[in-house]
Design a protein around this motif. Structure first.
Motif, PDB file in Angstrom:
ATOM      1  N   ASP A  59      21.545   5.147   0.097  1.00 41.08           N
ATOM      2  CA  ASP A  59      20.478   5.148  -0.580  1.00 41.08           C
ATOM      3  C   ASP A  59      21.181   3.743  -1.410  1.00 41.08           C
ATOM      4  O   ASP A  59      19.536   3.456  -2.397  1.00 41.08           O
ATOM      5  N   LYS A  60      21.346   2.306  -1.628  1.00 42.74           N
ATOM      6  CA  LYS A  60      21.055   1.203  -1.716  1.00 42.74           C
ATOM      7  C   LYS A  60      20.388   1.259  -1.038  1.00 42.74           C
ATOM      8  O   LYS A  60      19.176   0.163  -1.639  1.00 42.74           O
ATOM      9  N   ALA A  61      19.370   1.208   0.073  1.00 47.52           N
ATOM     10  CA  ALA A  61      18.485   0.554   0.489  1.00 47.52           C
ATOM     11  C   ALA A  61      16.717   1.188  -0.278  1.00 47.52           C
ATOM     12  O   ALA A  61      16.505   1.052  -0.451  1.00 47.52           O
ATOM     13  N   ILE A  62      17.190   2.298  -0.275  1.00 42.39           N
ATOM     14  CA  ILE A  62      16.262   3.359  -0.830  1.00 42.39           C
ATOM     15  C   ILE A  62      16.042   2.706  -2.992  1.00 42.39           C
ATOM     16  O   ILE A  62      14.788   2.413  -3.382  1.00 42.39           O
ATOM     17  N   GLN A  63      17.042   2.470  -3.170  1.00 44.05           N
ATOM     18  CA  GLN A  63      17.215   1.344  -4.350  1.00 44.05           C
ATOM     19  C   GLN A  63      16.115  -0.048  -4.373  1.00 44.05           C
ATOM     20  O   GLN A  63      15.780  -0.102  -5.684  1.00 44.05           O
ATOM     21  N   LEU A  64      16.501  -0.364  -3.824  1.00 44.25           N
ATOM     22  CA  LEU A  64      16.186  -2.025  -3.667  1.00 44.25           C
ATOM     23  C   LEU A  64      14.755  -1.971  -2.592  1.00 44.25           C
ATOM     24  O   LEU A  64      13.988  -2.849  -3.479  1.00 44.25           O
ATOM     25  N   ALA A  65      14.303  -1.013  -2.132  1.00 37.29           N
ATOM     26  CA  ALA A  65      12.710  -0.647  -1.563  1.00 37.29           C
ATOM     27  C   ALA A  65      12.098   1.022  -1.050  1.00 37.29           C
ATOM     28  O   ALA A  65      12.378   1.187  -0.540  1.00 37.29           O
ATOM     29  N   PRO A  66      12.062   1.116  -2.520  1.00 36.39           N
ATOM     30  CA  PRO A  66      11.558   3.017  -3.136  1.00 36.39           C
ATOM     31  C   PRO A  66      10.389   2.480  -1.924  1.00 36.39           C
ATOM     32  O   PRO A  66      10.323   4.312  -1.868  1.00 36.39           O
ATOM     33  N   ASP A  67       9.220   1.915  -1.852  1.00 41.97           N
ATOM     34  CA  ASP A  67       8.437   2.544  -0.604  1.00 41.97           C
ATOM     35  C   ASP A  67       8.820   2.181   0.265  1.00 41.97           C
ATOM     36  O   ASP A  67       7.633   2.696   1.336  1.00 41.97           O
ATOM     37  N   ARG A  68       9.252   2.471   1.002  1.00 42.85           N
ATOM     38  CA  ARG A  68      10.014   2.003   2.578  1.00 42.85           C
ATOM     39  C   ARG A  68       9.848   3.531   2.864  1.00 42.85           C
ATOM     40  O   ARG A  68      11.239   3.849   2.827  1.00 42.85           O
ATOM     41  N   ALA A  69       9.163   4.169   3.487  1.00 39.20           N
ATOM     42  CA  ALA A  69       9.211   5.952   4.322  1.00 39.20           C
ATOM     43  C   ALA A  69      10.221   5.815   4.831  1.00 39.20           C
ATOM     44  O   ALA A  69      10.700   6.920   5.139  1.00 39.20           O
ATOM     45  N   GLN A  70      10.118   4.461   5.437  1.00 42.27           N
ATOM     46  CA  GLN A  70      11.020   5.158   6.754  1.00 42.27           C
ATOM     47  C   GLN A  70      12.974   5.564   6.396  1.00 42.27           C
ATOM     48  O   GLN A  70      13.348   5.412   7.265  1.00 42.27           O
ATOM     49  N   TYR A  71      13.495   5.031   5.209  1.00 39.55           N
ATOM     50  CA  TYR A  71      14.565   4.625   4.611  1.00 39.55           C
ATOM     51  C   TYR A  71      14.521   6.098   4.604  1.00 39.55           C
ATOM     52  O   TYR A  71      15.065   6.772   4.961  1.00 39.55           O
TER      53      TYR A  71
END
Length: 78
Positions: free
Chosen positions: A52-64
């Motif tokens: 959740d934190k990774a996606i919050q910081l970089a919502p454009d990274r599909a791998q997450y």
């Protein structure tokens, strides 16, 4: 940091990421790495928090999203 995950040293990987976050608190890759390590350790709630934190910081990274989805699928299959 991926070296630690490949080497099955998940706790060490998490420790290294936590130390790095003291210097790079907004680095999404660190949260992503911890999410994967926690998942490998079957600590799914911790893994989800880190994804959740990774996606919050970089919502454009599909791998997450992909890894998060795969981890969720594995949990539901258990």
């Amino acid at each position: 940091m991926d070296y630690f995950c490949v080497s099955d040293q998940y706790e060490r990987s998490i420790d290294v990421c936590q130390q790095a976050l003291k210097h790079l608190p907004g680095e999404p890759q660190l949260y992503f790495n911890m999410a994967n390590a926690y998942g490998k350790m079957n600590k799914y709630e911790d893994s989800a928090r880190m994804f959740d934190k990774a996606i919050q910081l970089a919502p454009d990274r599909a791998q997450y999203y992909a890894n998060y989805g795969e981890r969720s699928r594995l949990i539901l299959d258990v």
